[in-house]
Design a protein around this motif. Structure first.
Motif, PDB file in Angstrom:
ATOM      1  N   ASP A  91    -110.274  35.265 -32.661  1.00  0.00           N
ATOM      2  CA  ASP A  91    -109.346  36.163 -31.972  1.00  0.00           C
ATOM      3  C   ASP A  91    -107.901  35.700 -32.138  1.00  0.00           C
ATOM      4  OD1 ASP A  91    -108.661  38.419 -30.471  1.00  0.00           O
ATOM      5  OD2 ASP A  91    -108.684  37.311 -28.581  1.00  0.00           O
ATOM      6  N   ASP A  92    -107.515  35.466 -33.372  1.00  0.00           N
ATOM      7  CA  ASP A  92    -106.164  35.020 -33.697  1.00  0.00           C
ATOM      8  C   ASP A  92    -105.171  36.157 -33.435  1.00  0.00           C
ATOM      9  OD1 ASP A  92    -103.815  34.099 -34.838  1.00  0.00           O
ATOM     10  OD2 ASP A  92    -104.791  33.269 -36.613  1.00  0.00           O
TER      11      ASP A  92
ATOM     12  N   LYS B 120    -108.606  31.803 -29.465  1.00  0.00           N
ATOM     13  CA  LYS B 120    -109.544  31.212 -28.521  1.00  0.00           C
ATOM     14  C   LYS B 120    -109.810  29.760 -28.909  1.00  0.00           C
ATOM     15  CE  LYS B 120    -111.922  35.516 -27.257  1.00  0.00           C
ATOM     16  NZ  LYS B 120    -113.226  36.224 -27.238  1.00  0.00           N
ATOM     17  N   THR B 121    -110.443  29.027 -28.019  1.00  0.00           N
ATOM     18  CA  THR B 121    -110.664  27.600 -28.258  1.00  0.00           C
ATOM     19  C   THR B 121    -111.642  27.323 -29.395  1.00  0.00           C
ATOM     20  OG1 THR B 121    -112.335  27.570 -26.510  1.00  0.00           O
ATOM     21  CG2 THR B 121    -110.085  26.958 -25.903  1.00  0.00           C
TER      22      THR B 121
ATOM     23  N   ALA C 209    -102.312  28.062 -27.840  1.00  0.00           N
ATOM     24  CA  ALA C 209    -101.107  28.574 -28.487  1.00  0.00           C
ATOM     25  C   ALA C 209    -100.658  27.584 -29.560  1.00  0.00           C
ATOM     26  CB  ALA C 209    -100.002  28.786 -27.465  1.00  0.00           C
ATOM     27  N   PHE C 210    -100.014  28.088 -30.602  1.00  0.00           N
ATOM     28  CA  PHE C 210     -99.620  27.224 -31.705  1.00  0.00           C
ATOM     29  C   PHE C 210     -98.397  27.789 -32.411  1.00  0.00           C
ATOM     30  CE2 PHE C 210    -102.672  30.340 -33.198  1.00  0.00           C
ATOM     31  CZ  PHE C 210    -102.071  30.851 -34.343  1.00  0.00           C
ATOM     32  N   GLU C 211     -97.655  26.898 -33.047  1.00  0.00           N
ATOM     33  CA  GLU C 211     -96.560  27.300 -33.920  1.00  0.00           C
ATOM     34  C   GLU C 211     -97.127  27.658 -35.281  1.00  0.00           C
ATOM     35  OE1 GLU C 211     -93.506  24.389 -34.217  1.00  0.00           O
ATOM     36  OE2 GLU C 211     -93.394  24.053 -32.055  1.00  0.00           O
ATOM     37  N   ALA C 212     -96.547  28.703 -35.875  1.00  0.00           N
ATOM     38  CA  ALA C 212     -96.933  29.103 -37.227  1.00  0.00           C
ATOM     39  C   ALA C 212     -95.652  29.339 -38.023  1.00  0.00           C
ATOM     40  CB  ALA C 212     -97.795  30.363 -37.192  1.00  0.00           C
ATOM     41  N   SER C 213     -95.791  29.698 -39.275  1.00  0.00           N
ATOM     42  CA  SER C 213     -94.622  29.935 -40.102  1.00  0.00           C
ATOM     43  C   SER C 213     -93.798  31.075 -39.526  1.00  0.00           C
ATOM     44  CB  SER C 213     -95.054  30.274 -41.531  1.00  0.00           C
ATOM     45  OG  SER C 213     -93.945  30.563 -42.347  1.00  0.00           O
TER      46      SER C 213
END
Length: 386
Positions: free
Chosen positions: A375-376, A370-371, A359-363
């Protein structure tokens, strides 16, 4: 106004009695200013200044001798907008003469700010006064790029501020001006400034700011950054003590799921950055996990403790551009080794879904992939968040 800052906006017109107003122009983005409206004597046209600098955003290194601002004109009868003048040195702060034939405006000519006139019928332009105070064309123009001014009713003179004086200029002769005397009575209270003796070279001092505080999984310890180093404190009332005795700057602590290890980033102006792992709460000697130099941020463990996910940042003016060729999200074994590039997208990454995804922060939102970066998916998006 914009969510980022004041200034970027639109042209609106309101009846003098109030109301909801009528929007004349659409905001093109949240960073380039539109300002200095001036209406023609017949009420048909609205002239205004707009930042047209390339790139679509505010820049801190704009060249004032190239075009930054353009004077545009909105036709209230036809609903169209056209560019009137601009070019080298820009054009801004326009005022139409009472007879509607001549447009006065300001532009930069090398190091001088100059008042110009434009024949609205022929398009001819010429300077009339080059003794103005410096304009603000390189900066934010939320209050205008130059002060307002006005034509006299005879169409032959302009009253304008410059160099701390109010001046009446002749439009028929270059640099011909007369100062309009102006005095006023003011009452000001002058108070002594508050001053404290400062000693910036103390061996011991009280730390008033901590950052990046992390609580251990069992809730018994707090690890945080202060004055460039990592500290640990037994909760609730333990005394803070250094996590290591290293001389490098230390940031971004993160616990393993079992609480027995910590990962963190370091910085040294000579050796650049690294990711380190150390035992906890008995620290011992830290282990360097990364092989390459870089600017590393926000490392976190996988749930099983076998992997670390982190961000390698792009270069900047403070830390330099070396070893920042491919910024993005990476993974590395918790024992060290070769790093694996995951994606150029994302901040503050964390393993989720039994370590199968990141999981990540985006704008203005949050996502996962996936690692291997495929599959964003978008998890959620904030309309007004920044």
């Amino acid at each position: 106004t914009a969510g980022r800052s004041l200034g970027a906006g639109e042209m609106w017109i309101y009846h003098i009695s109030g109301g909801s107003g009528v929007q004349l122009t659409a905001r093109k983005n949240d960073q380039q200013d539109v300002n200095e409206p001036a209406v023609s004597p017949d009420g048909r046209y609205v002239y205004f200044s707009e930042d047209m600098y390339p790139g679509g955003m505010f820049n801190y290194n704009k060249d004032p001798n190239n075009q930054i601002f353009v004077i545009r004109r909105y036709d209230r009868e036809k609903g169209i907008i056209e560019n009137i003048t601009g070019g080298a040195g820009s054009a801004f702060r326009s005022q139409v003469s009472p007879d509607g034939k001549t447009l006065a405006f300001v532009k930069r000519v090398r190091s001088k700010t100059v008042l110009y006139l434009r024949d609205l019928k022929t398009g001819e332009e010429w300077p009339v006064y080059d003794q103005l105070s410096k304009d603000q064309s390189e900066a934010w123009s939320i209050f205008g790029i130059y002060t307002g001014y006005q034509w006299m009713p005879d169409n032959k003179q302009i009253v304008i501020w410059a160099n701390g004086k109010i001046n009446k200029l002749s439009v028929d002769a270059p640099n011909k001006s007369t100062e309009i005397p102006f005095t006023c009575q003011v009452k000001q209270r002058i108070t002594d400034a508050v001053r404290f003796t400062q000693n910036f070279n103390q061996d011991d001092f009280k730390v008033n700011v901590i950052r990046q505080a992390r609580t251990s999984p069992d809730g018994k310890w707090l690890v945080f950054n202060a004055v460039g180093s990592l500290w640990k404190k037994a909760l609730p009332n333990g005394k803070p003590e250094r996590l290591t005795s290293a001389t490098d700057f230390e940031f971004d602590p993160s616990f393993s799921a079992d609480g027995k290890s910590l990962v963190y980033t370091t910085w040294n102006d000579t050796a650049a950055g690294s990711i380190q792992k150390i035992g906890f709460p008995v620290a011992g000697k830290s282990v360097k996990l990364t092989k390459e130099k870089g600017i590393y941020r926000t490392p976190t463990f996988s749930a099983d403790g076998k992997q670390i996910v982190y961000v390698q940042e792009d270069g900047n003016n403070a830390l330099g551009n070396g070893y920042t060729v491919q910024p993005g999200v990476y993974t590395i074994a918790s024992t060290g080794g070769d790093a694996l590039f995951v994606s150029a997208k994302g901040r503050s990454p964390k393993f989720i879904d039994n370590d199968k995804r990141i999981a990540f922060e985006a704008s203005r939102g949050y996502g996962s992939y996936k690692t291997d970066g495929t599959d964003d998916k978008q998890i959620f998006k904030s309309t007004n968040g920044s």
